[in-house]
Design a protein around this motif. Structure first.
Motif, mmCIF file in Angstrom:
data_model
loop_
_atom_site.group_PDB
_atom_site.id
_atom_site.type_symbol
_atom_site.label_atom_id
_atom_site.label_comp_id
_atom_site.label_asym_id
_atom_site.label_seq_id
_atom_site.Cartn_x
_atom_site.Cartn_y
_atom_site.Cartn_z
ATOM 1 N N ARG A 52 52.815 3.222 -5.404
ATOM 2 C CA ARG A 52 52.603 4.283 -4.421
ATOM 3 C C ARG A 52 53.922 4.875 -3.923
ATOM 4 N N PHE A 55 54.713 8.291 -5.236
ATOM 5 C CA PHE A 55 53.885 9.403 -4.771
ATOM 6 C C PHE A 55 54.214 9.806 -3.341
ATOM 7 N N ILE A 98 45.261 4.482 -6.635
ATOM 8 C CA ILE A 98 46.140 4.875 -7.738
ATOM 9 C C ILE A 98 45.685 4.123 -8.980
ATOM 10 N N ASP A 163 42.452 9.016 -7.147
ATOM 11 C CA ASP A 163 42.880 10.417 -7.087
ATOM 12 C C ASP A 163 44.378 10.566 -7.345
ATOM 13 N N ARG A 164 44.977 9.490 -7.847
ATOM 14 C CA ARG A 164 46.365 9.537 -8.299
ATOM 15 C C ARG A 164 46.473 8.742 -9.585
ATOM 16 N N LEU A 166 49.339 7.187 -12.362
ATOM 17 C CA LEU A 166 50.710 6.882 -12.767
ATOM 18 C C LEU A 166 50.696 6.500 -14.238
ATOM 19 N N TYR A 195 51.798 18.260 -14.250
ATOM 20 C CA TYR A 195 52.208 17.892 -12.901
ATOM 21 C C TYR A 195 51.600 18.819 -11.857
ATOM 22 N N ALA A 208 43.839 15.474 -9.590
ATOM 23 C CA ALA A 208 44.513 14.245 -9.186
ATOM 24 C C ALA A 208 46.021 14.454 -9.232
ATOM 25 N N ASP A 209 46.720 13.729 -8.393
ATOM 26 C CA ASP A 209 48.182 13.753 -8.416
ATOM 27 C C ASP A 209 48.659 12.898 -9.592
ATOM 28 N N LEU A 210 49.789 13.264 -10.164
ATOM 29 C CA LEU A 210 50.310 12.587 -11.358
ATOM 30 C C LEU A 210 51.780 12.270 -11.185
ATOM 31 N N ARG A 211 52.176 11.099 -11.642
ATOM 32 C CA ARG A 211 53.576 10.755 -11.805
ATOM 33 C C ARG A 211 53.741 10.084 -13.172
#
Length: 240
Positions: A52, A55, A98, A163-164, A166, A195, A208-211
């Motif tokens: 985390r 993010f 995540i 919703d994230r 990695l 991204y 969703a958020d992405l890393r």
């Protein structure tokens, strides 16, 4: 690399001055990425205790326990050992959740292998066409949360309740090592397009958020770090 590509220097920056790395400094400044014009960019370096942290809108807490990372443009990089990354290979609970997906570069040395491995790890749909256009489409659709969790937009599934996302590429210097160098650039470009805030996204969807975290050689830079520098804009005197 082109003449405008960035390269890691063997110097450190302290107070705006370039000083040689001496190895015994008590608190060395971060190594810099330098353009062909001599302009310096200082990567953000920090220690991540858990997924985390990548993010967080704020800078990580730089706890003493964790994985040393650098942010290079849109990507995160680490030269941490596989053992250090092993604890990150499970979904992270909490709200919001995540999902951590770990891919192995040694299983992705050519494009067909990459497509098969991604299809397995990311649970891509049966209609995934195992080519770059299909990869671009399916990774983008994986992140659409309109119908539920990760992957729900494919249809016929509830998706992963997170919703994230990695993505961790272990041994990233092996990515597409048996393919033309251009294919590694294609992969990195498509990941960059996925991204948040990337140009070309369909704005009516909820994403969703992405890393993306690459485990790769940094000092000196390996294949992955070198390819990522080629994506950076021309140096303009500002940090990455």
């Amino acid at each position: 690399m082109t003449s405008t590509a960035l390269q890691i220097t063997s110097s450190l920056v302290t107070g705006g001055r370039r000083v040689p790395s001496r190895g015994h400094a008590a608190d060395p400044a971060p190594a810099c990425w330098q353009s062909a014009e001599g302009e310096l960019l200082v990567p953000e370096r920090f220690v991540c205790a858990e997924p985390r942290d990548l993010f967080s809108a704020a800078s990580p807490s730089n706890t003493a326990d964790g994985i040393e990372c650098e942010r290079l443009g849109w990507a995160h990089l680490t030269d941490a050992t596989g053992e250090s990354l092993s604890s990150w290979a499970a979904p992270t609970g909490g709200a919001p959740a995540i999902h951590v997906a770990v891919l192995d570069g040694t299983r992705c040395r050519a494009a067909p292998e990459l497509f098969r491995h991604c299809a397995e790890v990311l649970e891509l749909p049966e209609y995934f066409g195992h080519n770059w256009d299909a990869f671009d489409e399916c990774v983008s659709d994986l992140l659409i949360l309109d119908e539920g969790g990760l992957g729900s937009y494919y249809g016929g599934r509830a998706g992963i309740l997170a919703d994230r996302l990695l993505l961790v590429f272990r041994r990233a210097d092996q990515l597409l090592a048996e393919s033309a160098r251009g294919e590694l650039r294609v992969l990195l470009s498509l990941l960059k397009r996925a991204y948040p805030g990337a140009q070309g996204r369909i704005t009516q969807h909820s994403y969703a958020d992405l890393r993306v975290l690459f485990q790769c050689a940094l000092r000196p830079p390996g294949r992955c770090a070198q390819a990522l520098t080629e994506q950076l804009p021309k140096a303009s005197g500002r940090g990455l």
